[in-house]
Design a protein around this motif. Structure first.
Motif, PDB file in Angstrom:
ATOM      1  N   PRO A 128      -2.736 -53.415 -27.748  1.00  0.00           N
ATOM      2  CA  PRO A 128      -3.875 -53.694 -26.852  1.00  0.00           C
ATOM      3  C   PRO A 128      -5.116 -52.655 -27.602  1.00  0.00           C
ATOM      4  N   ARG A 129      -4.829 -52.060 -28.579  1.00  0.00           N
ATOM      5  CA  ARG A 129      -5.824 -51.234 -29.096  1.00  0.00           C
ATOM      6  C   ARG A 129      -7.305 -51.831 -29.595  1.00  0.00           C
ATOM      7  N   ASN A 130      -6.811 -53.102 -29.960  1.00  0.00           N
ATOM      8  CA  ASN A 130      -8.132 -53.977 -30.168  1.00  0.00           C
ATOM      9  C   ASN A 130      -8.991 -54.187 -29.042  1.00  0.00           C
ATOM     10  N   ILE A 131      -8.687 -54.703 -27.948  1.00  0.00           N
ATOM     11  CA  ILE A 131      -9.412 -55.026 -26.739  1.00  0.00           C
ATOM     12  C   ILE A 131      -9.945 -53.737 -26.005  1.00  0.00           C
ATOM     13  N   TYR A 132      -9.327 -52.535 -26.231  1.00  0.00           N
ATOM     14  CA  TYR A 132      -9.434 -51.332 -25.727  1.00  0.00           C
ATOM     15  C   TYR A 132     -10.918 -50.955 -26.630  1.00  0.00           C
ATOM     16  N   ALA A 133     -10.705 -50.977 -27.732  1.00  0.00           N
ATOM     17  CA  ALA A 133     -11.727 -50.450 -28.792  1.00  0.00           C
ATOM     18  C   ALA A 133     -12.925 -51.282 -28.511  1.00  0.00           C
ATOM     19  N   ALA A 134     -12.874 -52.678 -28.208  1.00  0.00           N
ATOM     20  CA  ALA A 134     -13.822 -53.456 -28.073  1.00  0.00           C
ATOM     21  C   ALA A 134     -14.784 -53.099 -26.897  1.00  0.00           C
ATOM     22  N   PHE A 135     -13.900 -52.754 -25.927  1.00  0.00           N
ATOM     23  CA  PHE A 135     -14.644 -52.248 -24.661  1.00  0.00           C
ATOM     24  C   PHE A 135     -15.375 -50.681 -24.798  1.00  0.00           C
ATOM     25  N   MET A 136     -14.804 -49.951 -25.528  1.00  0.00           N
ATOM     26  CA  MET A 136     -15.329 -48.740 -25.825  1.00  0.00           C
ATOM     27  C   MET A 136     -16.626 -48.889 -26.614  1.00  0.00           C
ATOM     28  N   SER A 137     -16.783 -49.676 -27.664  1.00  0.00           N
ATOM     29  CA  SER A 137     -18.126 -49.889 -28.369  1.00  0.00           C
ATOM     30  C   SER A 137     -19.052 -50.624 -27.595  1.00  0.00           C
ATOM     31  N   THR A 138     -18.674 -51.459 -26.559  1.00  0.00           N
ATOM     32  CA  THR A 138     -19.561 -52.062 -25.697  1.00  0.00           C
ATOM     33  C   THR A 138     -19.881 -50.791 -24.712  1.00  0.00           C
ATOM     34  N   GLY A 168      -7.768 -39.089 -18.292  1.00  0.00           N
ATOM     35  CA  GLY A 168      -7.242 -39.770 -19.639  1.00  0.00           C
ATOM     36  C   GLY A 168      -7.076 -41.166 -19.407  1.00  0.00           C
ATOM     37  N   HIS A 169      -6.620 -41.957 -20.725  1.00  0.00           N
ATOM     38  CA  HIS A 169      -6.513 -43.379 -20.728  1.00  0.00           C
ATOM     39  C   HIS A 169      -5.636 -43.694 -19.850  1.00  0.00           C
ATOM     40  N   SER A 170      -5.656 -45.375 -19.319  1.00  0.00           N
ATOM     41  CA  SER A 170      -4.702 -45.606 -18.514  1.00  0.00           C
ATOM     42  C   SER A 170      -3.700 -46.386 -19.258  1.00  0.00           C
ATOM     43  N   THR A 171      -2.437 -46.365 -18.815  1.00  0.00           N
ATOM     44  CA  THR A 171      -1.246 -46.887 -19.161  1.00  0.00           C
ATOM     45  C   THR A 171      -0.944 -48.071 -18.327  1.00  0.00           C
ATOM     46  N   GLU A 172      -1.783 -48.425 -17.317  1.00  0.00           N
ATOM     47  CA  GLU A 172      -1.287 -49.233 -16.109  1.00  0.00           C
ATOM     48  C   GLU A 172      -1.165 -50.637 -16.483  1.00  0.00           C
ATOM     49  N   GLU A 173      -0.394 -51.605 -15.858  1.00  0.00           N
ATOM     50  CA  GLU A 173      -0.219 -53.002 -16.115  1.00  0.00           C
ATOM     51  C   GLU A 173      -1.640 -53.590 -16.473  1.00  0.00           C
ATOM     52  N   ARG A 174      -2.652 -53.539 -15.671  1.00  0.00           N
ATOM     53  CA  ARG A 174      -3.881 -54.018 -15.725  1.00  0.00           C
ATOM     54  C   ARG A 174      -4.641 -53.452 -16.809  1.00  0.00           C
ATOM     55  N   ALA A 175      -4.178 -52.351 -17.513  1.00  0.00           N
ATOM     56  CA  ALA A 175      -4.841 -51.928 -18.873  1.00  0.00           C
ATOM     57  C   ALA A 175      -4.066 -52.157 -19.994  1.00  0.00           C
ATOM     58  N   HIS A 176      -3.254 -53.472 -19.838  1.00  0.00           N
ATOM     59  CA  HIS A 176      -2.379 -54.181 -20.795  1.00  0.00           C
ATOM     60  C   HIS A 176      -1.485 -52.924 -21.252  1.00  0.00           C
ATOM     61  N   GLY A 177      -1.232 -51.806 -20.557  1.00  0.00           N
ATOM     62  CA  GLY A 177      -0.191 -50.946 -20.848  1.00  0.00           C
ATOM     63  C   GLY A 177      -0.654 -49.843 -21.730  1.00  0.00           C
ATOM     64  N   GLY A 180      -5.641 -46.928 -25.119  1.00  0.00           N
ATOM     65  CA  GLY A 180      -6.527 -45.453 -25.608  1.00  0.00           C
ATOM     66  C   GLY A 180      -5.455 -44.530 -26.247  1.00  0.00           C
ATOM     67  N   SER A 181      -6.022 -43.210 -26.478  1.00  0.00           N
ATOM     68  CA  SER A 181      -5.337 -42.358 -27.274  1.00  0.00           C
ATOM     69  C   SER A 181      -5.627 -41.067 -26.652  1.00  0.00           C
ATOM     70  N   ALA A 182      -4.609 -39.973 -26.455  1.00  0.00           N
ATOM     71  CA  ALA A 182      -4.879 -38.599 -26.462  1.00  0.00           C
ATOM     72  C   ALA A 182      -4.632 -37.795 -27.560  1.00  0.00           C
ATOM     73  N   GLY A 183      -4.705 -38.739 -28.734  1.00  0.00           N
ATOM     74  CA  GLY A 183      -4.491 -37.781 -29.947  1.00  0.00           C
ATOM     75  C   GLY A 183      -3.214 -36.791 -29.973  1.00  0.00           C
ATOM     76  N   PRO A 184      -3.291 -35.610 -30.083  1.00  0.00           N
ATOM     77  CA  PRO A 184      -1.942 -34.778 -30.284  1.00  0.00           C
ATOM     78  C   PRO A 184      -1.360 -34.269 -28.946  1.00  0.00           C
ATOM     79  N   TYR A 185      -2.200 -34.741 -27.717  1.00  0.00           N
ATOM     80  CA  TYR A 185      -1.701 -34.318 -26.526  1.00  0.00           C
ATOM     81  C   TYR A 185      -1.033 -35.327 -25.629  1.00  0.00           C
ATOM     82  N   ARG A 186      -0.081 -34.522 -24.897  1.00  0.00           N
ATOM     83  CA  ARG A 186       0.957 -35.560 -24.200  1.00  0.00           C
ATOM     84  C   ARG A 186       0.430 -35.952 -22.977  1.00  0.00           C
ATOM     85  N   GLY A 187       0.766 -36.987 -22.446  1.00  0.00           N
ATOM     86  CA  GLY A 187       0.029 -37.800 -21.101  1.00  0.00           C
ATOM     87  C   GLY A 187      -0.993 -38.641 -21.134  1.00  0.00           C
ATOM     88  N   ALA A 188      -1.355 -39.195 -20.088  1.00  0.00           N
ATOM     89  CA  ALA A 188      -2.516 -40.243 -19.770  1.00  0.00           C
ATOM     90  C   ALA A 188      -2.847 -39.911 -18.101  1.00  0.00           C
TER      91      ALA A 188
END
Length: 344
Positions: A128-138, A168-177, A180-188
């Protein structure tokens, strides 16, 4: 009772506005106009469809778009565009006087509804990186538009702009799992690992604050209220504050963090940080890889200088540090049961 930035600035003679997401309860006494804002436009709950402006959680569908305390219906109009429109009108109306604008973007909170051009631009990224990135640029485009209004009205050198993420970024079902990314950091989102609470923030005031510099000292979003009070020379609220003035940190990379310790809590999960040491209790592994072992859940201790990704639990190796940080949390509960919340 808590004192809002809006109440602080209104007492100092500023015009105040909330535009966007509220999500701080909408019962009597809790709405924006009752919390120091002269003007409010947006939704009161956690999220809405950006075109129908309906809230879909908690049972039946509920329309949730308000101007002041009046429900307004604008079906088909993209909510982020409405935000820019209303915020622009407020700034233009008050350009000759001091104003405080809380521009509470709901992006990139789900539902992911990025502009068509950005969806096309990122179509080759994995889901789901594609739709997340589109929303971020929006999101980025709307921020650029609003900053452009400040520039056009020649208010740039007289305007402090703070850009602050809230969790942090969501990993919920409605966020398509994810997406987003936290880079080197653990968790969301919902986690008190660094991926859930180590967040980007930017402050800009051309001609008054350093430009193009970064800071690594320990700070919290609660610090913005006393920091803005200092920068704008307005009176602090008399209520007890969790935040501290970080003007010194903003101006110098050599300044020490004014925080002796910081605390977070989400449900029964809490964390304490003092210097490089951070202790989490009742660990929620949201968005976390690798998975936690059962032994890691009660207490997870990390040294963030040596292990910023929080991969190794040092709780058994340093029981004295666990006891010290647990005691700090207990002291805070005794002084005041309310601690800074990281997730909304």
């Amino acid at each position: 009772a808590q004192t809002t930035m809006a109440e602080m600035f209104k007492s100092a003679g500023y015009a105040t506005a909330h535009v966007g997401k509220w999500h701080l309860h909408h019962g009597p006494g809790s709405r924006p106009l009752e919390q120091g804002f002269d003007y409010s436009f947006g939704h009161m709950g956690g999220c809405v469809d950006n075109y129908t402006h309906f809230f879909y959680w908690q049972g039946y569908n509920r329309h949730d778009l308000w101007e002041g305390n009046t429900r307004v219906r604008m079906p088909g109009k993209f909510f982020p565009d409405l935000m820019v429109e209303k915020a622009t009108a407020f700034i233009e109306k008050h350009k000759a006087e001091p104003f405080f604008l809380y521009f509470a973007l709901n992006l990139p909170h789900y539902p992911y509804q990025g502009d068509t051009k950005w969806v096309e631009h990122y179509k080759d990224l994995p889901y789901p990186r594609n739709i997340y990135a589109a929303f971020m640029s929006t999101l980025d485009e709307r921020v650029t538009q609003l900053v452009g209004v400040v520039d056009r009205l020649k208010l740039t050198e007289d305007t402090i702009i703070i850009y602050q993420s809230d969790n942090g970024h969501s990993t919920e079902e409605r966020a398509h799992g994810g997406g987003g990314s936290a880079g080197p950091y653990r968790g969301a989102k919902f986690s008190l690992f660094e991926g859930g609470i180590r967040l980007p923030a930017i402050i800009s005031w051309p001609g008054h604050l350093p430009k193009g510099e970064t800071r690594g000292q320990l700070a919290h979003s609660c610090d913005w209220l006393p920091t803005l009070a200092a920068l704008c020379d307005v009176k602090l609220p008399e209520a007890k504050l969790h935040g501290v003035n970080i003007v010194g940190v903003i101006k110098s990379n050599d300044a020490k963090s004014p925080h002796e310790a910081l605390h977070w809590q989400v449900g029964n999960q809490w964390a304490v940080r003092q210097g490089p040491w951070k202790l989490i209790h009742n660990v929620n592994p949201s968005g976390t890889e690798p998975a936690l072992t059962p032994a890691d859940r009660p207490f997870f201790l990390a040294n963030l200088d040596d292990d910023p990704g929080e991969r190794k639990n040092l709780a058994k190796k340093h029981p004295d540090i666990v006891k010290r940080l647990e005691s700090l949390h207990g002291d805070l509960d005794e002084r005041n049961p309310v601690v800074p919340r990281s997730v909304r």
